[in-house]
Design a protein around this motif. Structure first.
Motif, short mmCIF file in Angstrom:
data_model
loop_
_atom_site.label_atom_id
_atom_site.label_comp_id
_atom_site.label_asym_id
_atom_site.label_seq_id
_atom_site.Cartn_x
_atom_site.Cartn_y
_atom_site.Cartn_z
N SER A 138 68.60 -6.73 67.94
CA SER A 138 67.27 -7.34 67.80
C SER A 138 66.73 -7.85 69.13
CB SER A 138 67.32 -8.48 66.79
OG SER A 138 68.25 -9.48 67.19
N HIS A 139 67.61 -8.37 70.00
CA HIS A 139 67.14 -8.88 71.29
C HIS A 139 66.61 -7.75 72.16
CE1 HIS A 139 66.74 -11.50 74.73
NE2 HIS A 139 67.53 -10.72 75.45
N GLU A 199 63.30 -6.59 70.77
CA GLU A 199 62.22 -7.52 71.08
C GLU A 199 61.72 -7.32 72.51
OE1 GLU A 199 61.78 -12.24 71.97
OE2 GLU A 199 63.26 -11.63 70.45
N ARG A 233 58.02 -5.91 73.47
CA ARG A 233 57.18 -6.71 74.36
C ARG A 233 56.66 -5.85 75.51
NH1 ARG A 233 57.53 -9.52 79.13
NH2 ARG A 233 56.44 -11.53 79.23
N PHE A 279 56.47 -6.36 65.98
CA PHE A 279 56.98 -7.40 66.88
C PHE A 279 57.09 -8.74 66.15
CE2 PHE A 279 56.23 -10.66 70.22
CZ PHE A 279 57.31 -10.37 71.04
N VAL A 315 60.18 -8.67 63.97
CA VAL A 315 61.44 -8.66 64.72
C VAL A 315 61.69 -10.01 65.40
CG1 VAL A 315 62.66 -7.64 66.69
CG2 VAL A 315 61.44 -6.17 65.08
N ALA A 316 60.63 -10.59 65.99
CA ALA A 316 60.79 -11.82 66.78
C ALA A 316 61.18 -13.01 65.91
CB ALA A 316 59.51 -12.11 67.56
N ASN A 328 60.25 -18.29 68.11
CA ASN A 328 60.70 -17.49 69.26
C ASN A 328 59.81 -17.81 70.46
OD1 ASN A 328 61.04 -15.28 71.13
ND2 ASN A 328 62.09 -14.19 69.48
N ALA A 383 58.59 -14.72 72.54
CA ALA A 383 57.51 -14.01 71.86
C ALA A 383 56.21 -14.81 71.92
CB ALA A 383 57.90 -13.74 70.41
#
Length: 438
Positions: A230-231, A234, A238, A259, A262-263, A267, A270
């Motif tokens: 996931s990181h 992200e 972005r 986005f 996921v974020a 966050n 984000a």
């Protein structure tokens, strides 16, 4: 000799049985493997042993002894020199039979594709070309089994092969769930589960005018890729959003939606990206999407996010104002007089969606700051617009009490309103208060 018998392609064990014909199979690169065959065994039996030992399908094997190609249906002993029980055979990989199978019956085609998958990348461009043809057979007999062809293509293609990656990325929008799933799994295998590479490929393959159904598949694919890391997802999303926000607004809208999912809430990375995006010269649709996404990812009561949304609330574009109210409603939880009055001002907006959003938000805020909400809403009961008076009335009648003198006086004034619905709403509240006093 014992030492000779242990020579092999992949450390295969020497097979020996009494009364057997010893067959030394030599590959084109000089490596060898010794197998044993029964006196009555056929060449096809030897090919099956080789398929098991070396994962070279029988259909791809061409066995040559003393310059003669061995026929599958012949007995092995027919190729022995007189008075001997051993022989040396050279194995070559041939695509000739596979090519014939691919123009044969459906069963032959499926078997050919399965054999190509087993063969893997060892036959290079020939196997790759055949797999690609099978995987792109949109109308042929393989249509119902293209998942196998797609899987085979990923097995034979070189890792990070751009044409294959582009082809697989295009299939994630296919109407068949099986093909979509096979394409995505094969795409991940092609990029060795590099999340950033996979996302980049999916975004590059997305059409600008993608229909709603295809967008759902696009989002589904991106979310599945994001589950890998996931990181990393992200960060790549972005990057894609910032790179495409000005030139490709439609893709940016889709990416912002993914986005936000996921974020996740709270966050900071984000949130910072979206605040930066709102400072860029973007089209109205992208700005609205960024505002909505901010409402999904910023921390509740985040001062930077709330301040940015309050600025947007005074934007000249009506869609922006409605989006800002929606996001503020998700983020603002603590009583704040400034926020309440700015939201109440939106009751007088020319857009019905904005007025409705303002009224719903004020009702939420009244749960923690009833009197402030009433005081901010009461002036709009005498607004020149009937639509504004109607939304303000909905707020007031829901929270007013008999002891709220200013609100009660204003409700009495509403008994003379031009609109019968507003007069009726005011009268019902005042009648209820009279009943309570009695």
């Amino acid at each position: 000799s014992e030492e000779f018998a242990q020579a092999q392609f992949k450390k295969s064990e020497y097979r020996y049985s009494p009364m057997a014909i010893q067959v030394e199979v030599i590959s084109m690169n000089g490596e060898s493997l010794v197998l044993s065959a029964g006196e009555e065994d056929l060449v096809s039996d030897l090919q099956e042993q080789l398929a098991e030992e070396q994962s070279i399908p029988s259909s791809c094997q061409q066995l040559v002894v003393d310059g003669e190609v061995m026929e599958s249906q012949m007995q092995i002993k027919s190729y022995l020199a007189s008075g001997t029980t051993s022989m040396a055979v050279t194995i070559m990989i041939s695509m000739a039979k596979i090519k014939r199978m691919l123009v044969g019956s459906t069963e032959d085609k499926l078997a050919a594709v399965q054999d190509l998958k087993s063969l893997g990348p060892r036959q290079g461009s020939d196997a790759y070309a055949l797999c690609f043809t099978a995987a792109t057979d949109l109308a042929g007999e393989l249509f119902g089994s293209r998942e196998l062809a797609i899987d085979a293509l990923a097995s034979v293609a070189p890792r990070f092969d751009e044409p294959t990656i582009a082809f697989l990325a295009g299939l994630v929008y296919h109407r068949s769930p099986g093909i979509r799933s096979a394409a995505l799994q094969s795409l991940l295998a092609m990029v060795e589960h590099d999340v950033a590479w996979a996302i980049s490929a999916l975004v590059a393959g997305a059409d600008h005018d993608m229909p709603t159904g295809s967008f759902r598949f696009f989002k589904e694919a991106l979310l599945k890729v994001a589950q890998e890391d996931s990181h990393a997802a992200e960060l790549e999303l972005r990057h894609q959003i910032m790179a495409r926000s000005e030139e490709e607004p439609q893709k940016t809208l889709m990416l912002l939606d993914v986005f936000g999912a996921v974020a996740g809430r709270g966050n900071q990375l984000a949130e910072g990206m979206l605040l930066e995006l709102l400072q860029s010269p973007l089209g109205q649709q992208v700005q609205c999407a960024a505002v909505e996404c901010l409402g999904r990812v910023a921390a509740v009561d985040s001062d930077p996010a709330v301040d940015a949304l309050l600025v947007v609330l005074q934007d000249t574009l009506m869609n922006m104002r409605a989006s800002a109210l929606g996001s503020l409603r998700k983020l603002s939880r603590k009583p704040d007089t400034r926020i309440i009055h700015l939201v109440a001002d939106s009751l007088g907006d020319i857009a019905a969606a904005t007025r409705k959003a303002a009224r719903e938000f004020l009702c939420d805020l009244a749960l923690g700051s009833r009197e402030t909400v009433l005081l901010a809403s009461i002036p709009f009961l005498s607004h020149s617009s009937m639509a504004t008076r109607f939304e303000a009335m909905k707020v007031v009648v829901q929270f007013v009490k008999p002891t709220d003198e200013c609100a009660v006086l204003e409700l009495r004034e509403c008994l003379d309103d031009k609109d019968s619905t507003l007069r009726k709403m005011a009268q019902e509240v005042l009648d209820r208060f009279c009943d309570q006093l009695e």
